[in-house]
Enzyme design. Sequence first.
Site, PDB file in Angstrom:
ATOM      1  N   LYS A 126      -7.818  23.024 -30.106  1.00  0.00           N
ATOM      2  CA  LYS A 126      -7.320  23.952 -28.671  1.00  0.00           C
ATOM      3  C   LYS A 126      -7.247  25.556 -29.041  1.00  0.00           C
ATOM      4  CE  LYS A 126      -4.369  25.720 -25.786  1.00  0.00           C
ATOM      5  NZ  LYS A 126      -4.372  25.879 -24.648  1.00  0.00           N
ATOM      6  N   CYS A 154      -2.514  32.939 -22.785  1.00  0.00           N
ATOM      7  CA  CYS A 154      -3.154  31.913 -23.913  1.00  0.00           C
ATOM      8  C   CYS A 154      -4.116  32.705 -24.715  1.00  0.00           C
ATOM      9  CB  CYS A 154      -4.169  30.764 -22.849  1.00  0.00           C
ATOM     10  SG  CYS A 154      -2.964  29.883 -21.788  1.00  0.00           S
ATOM     11  N   TYR A 187      -3.283  39.036 -14.116  1.00  0.00           N
ATOM     12  CA  TYR A 187      -4.200  39.317 -15.427  1.00  0.00           C
ATOM     13  C   TYR A 187      -5.358  38.909 -15.198  1.00  0.00           C
ATOM     14  CZ  TYR A 187      -4.318  34.320 -16.736  1.00  0.00           C
ATOM     15  OH  TYR A 187      -4.653  32.899 -16.652  1.00  0.00           O
TER      16      TYR A 187
HETATM   17  N1  SAJ Z   1     -12.224  37.959 -18.869  1.00  0.00           N
HETATM   18  C1  SAJ Z   1     -12.888  39.031 -19.112  1.00  0.00           C
HETATM   19  N2  SAJ Z   1     -14.298  38.956 -19.098  1.00  0.00           N
HETATM   20  C2  SAJ Z   1     -14.653  37.538 -18.779  1.00  0.00           C
HETATM   21  C3  SAJ Z   1     -13.834  36.455 -18.493  1.00  0.00           C
HETATM   22  C4  SAJ Z   1     -12.555  36.565 -18.632  1.00  0.00           C
HETATM   23  O1  SAJ Z   1     -12.509  40.082 -19.403  1.00  0.00           O
HETATM   24  O2  SAJ Z   1     -15.961  37.197 -18.861  1.00  0.00           O
HETATM   25  C5  SAJ Z   1     -10.546  38.128 -18.666  1.00  0.00           C
HETATM   26  C6  SAJ Z   1      -9.749  37.614 -17.516  1.00  0.00           C
HETATM   27  O3  SAJ Z   1      -9.820  38.842 -16.537  1.00  0.00           O
HETATM   28  C7  SAJ Z   1      -8.300  37.614 -18.074  1.00  0.00           C
HETATM   29  C8  SAJ Z   1      -8.675  36.897 -19.657  1.00  0.00           C
HETATM   30  O4  SAJ Z   1      -9.938  37.435 -19.866  1.00  0.00           O
HETATM   31  O5  SAJ Z   1      -7.695  38.672 -18.087  1.00  0.00           O
HETATM   32  C9  SAJ Z   1      -8.598  35.566 -19.574  1.00  0.00           C
HETATM   33  O6  SAJ Z   1      -8.940  34.651 -18.381  1.00  0.00           O
HETATM   34  P1  SAJ Z   1      -9.608  33.305 -18.381  1.00  0.00           P
HETATM   35  O7  SAJ Z   1     -10.237  32.885 -17.137  1.00  0.00           O
HETATM   36  O8  SAJ Z   1     -11.050  33.611 -19.407  1.00  0.00           O
HETATM   37  O9  SAJ Z   1      -8.807  32.216 -19.467  1.00  0.00           O
HETATM   38  P2  SAJ Z   1      -7.376  31.883 -19.060  1.00  0.00           P
HETATM   39  O10 SAJ Z   1      -6.355  32.624 -19.975  1.00  0.00           O
HETATM   40  O11 SAJ Z   1      -6.555  31.875 -17.607  1.00  0.00           O
HETATM   41  O12 SAJ Z   1      -7.452  30.374 -19.432  1.00  0.00           O
HETATM   42  C10 SAJ Z   1      -7.860  29.990 -20.773  1.00  0.00           C
HETATM   43  C11 SAJ Z   1      -8.808  28.856 -20.660  1.00  0.00           C
HETATM   44  N3  SAJ Z   1      -9.511  28.765 -21.943  1.00  0.00           N
HETATM   45  C12 SAJ Z   1     -11.053  28.596 -22.135  1.00  0.00           C
HETATM   46  O13 SAJ Z   1     -11.776  28.889 -21.100  1.00  0.00           O
HETATM   47  C13 SAJ Z   1     -11.490  28.573 -23.655  1.00  0.00           C
HETATM   48  C14 SAJ Z   1      -8.303  27.804 -20.197  1.00  0.00           C
HETATM   49  O14 SAJ Z   1      -9.031  26.945 -20.354  1.00  0.00           O
HETATM   50  C15 SAJ Z   1      -7.102  27.370 -21.131  1.00  0.00           C
HETATM   51  O15 SAJ Z   1      -6.394  25.960 -20.652  1.00  0.00           O
HETATM   52  C16 SAJ Z   1      -5.986  28.397 -20.972  1.00  0.00           C
HETATM   53  O16 SAJ Z   1      -6.562  29.559 -21.459  1.00  0.00           O
HETATM   54  C17 SAJ Z   1      -4.873  27.855 -21.720  1.00  0.00           C
HETATM   55  O17 SAJ Z   1      -3.881  27.650 -21.057  1.00  0.00           O
HETATM   56  O18 SAJ Z   1      -4.956  27.676 -23.005  1.00  0.00           O
END
Ligand code: SAJ
Length: 462
Positions: A221, A275, A337
């Site tokens: 995880k 996360c 976010y």
């Molecule tokens: N972000 C970027 N560039 C990207 C992708 C995302 O800057 O190319 C930023 C987003 O704007 C945001 C942050 O990253 O601020 C996180 O967003 P995200 O969509 O990547 O992830 P989370 O935090 O919403 O959800 C993550 C996910 N983990 C993975 O994809 C490995 C989700 O599957 C998990 O369930 C979740 O964390 C969790 O609960 O752990």
Amino acid sequence: MKRVLVEDLETVIKSKEAKVSVIGQGYIGLPTSLLIAKAGFSVYGYDINRDLIKELLLGKTRLAKEKGIKNLISELKGKKYMPTSRLEDLIGSDVIIIAVPTPKGRNGPNISMVLEALENALELVRTGGLIVVESTLPPRTFYDIIIPEVEGHGLKIGRDIFLAYCPERALPGNLLHELVNNFRIIGAIDERSGQLAKLLYSSFVKADIEITDPLTAEVVKLVENSYRDVNIAFANEVARICEVLGLDVRDVRRLSNRHPRVHMLVPGIGVGGSCLTKDPLFLFWASKENGYLPELIRNARGINSEMPHHYAMILDDIIRRMNGGSTGTIAVLGVTYKGDVPDIRESPAEPFVKDLINRGHVVKIYDPLVKFSFGGKYVSDIMEAIKDADALAFVTDHSEFKFIDLAKLRRNINKRQVILFDGRLLFDPSEAEEAGFIYVSVGRSFGRLEERMIKINHLYEI
Ligand code: SAJ
């Protein structure tokens, strides 16, 4: 009514007669409860937050933006899904799932909510029942804390009680879909606990479910979220390199990604959410305690959390250059976010807004999903928020922004020169300039700014 020990848990899970309770009705607990209820079980959704339960009892939810949740609540509430703030309702549960937060404390993970929920679960579950932990656990928590706690109640795991770790890994914004369609892992120390948990999750998960040991499940995880954080940090680092080399990261990314084994993510003003901002640290702390310092994971966190501060500094510098040394008015557009999710936890908007305010600027905030301002002034109408701005700063990639009419925005602003800072690479630079903005973005040289200002002034005067 307390069930007798001899009653077989497997039978009642198979027949969907099992009474399932879920402690925590937040981002994961609520959708999980609804999916299990939809599968045919009677589910008690408990939360310590009485207001949240009151809302659920009225059919309202803070996850209304998550596709399908509201409909499931109306369909199941009072029939198969019972929201409750009374622990007594959970007495005699065949299965209790723990889905409470595991925040990061100052110097390490804070698992106090998980432990409190576990105490309750141990009191409430029937003898021979199953307890599943879904909350993120730091490595070794299951072996070093959870198991001793359960055994401390005089229960033998695999005989008097069944116990499994099944970490959630669904993406906010697409929760129901991912909970049903994502591959799941289950960590257990005995075969029967793993199989019982698998049987329960198979009632709504369509993808594979693999059973492993609890430590592997804990680390998987955390590795997943660290992987994403490190990869975003890489994109952000390339963006910073492009800024100093006078390149546009969009071109660099587009061309690099044509290589069959390169998949660079999108750089941006920062990484938020509960996360990615903590899970890499859980892994870092655990590894450090055991003798290895994971520098890459630590540096990735550092790069990502530095981004909003960097752009607040850049914007401050540009505005002062434009205003002959004076500060200005900045409209921050989007504070959640990430796009289309009404969640502000650990949003990069917070340090960005606070830095700008500390640097003396007036900050107005508009977000279509939440009324949060981080110390700025919230304005509920976008046109009102931007009308006297020296700069618009797009911090979140909401759909509403992606398709916004830039020329219309520009016409509404009563200033000769207006900067458009694109923190999420939402706009085409030439379109923004044609609309009359001085376009500044993540991953693009700020060096020739004066030149660009002259060009824009010229355009705007025409
Ligand atoms: N972000 C970027 N560039 C990207 C992708 C995302 O800057 O190319 C930023 C987003 O704007 C945001 C942050 O990253 O601020 C996180 O967003 P995200 O969509 O990547 O992830 P989370 O935090 O919403 O959800 C993550 C996910 N983990 C993975 O994809 C490995 C989700 O599957 C998990 O369930 C979740 O964390 C969790 O609960 O752990």
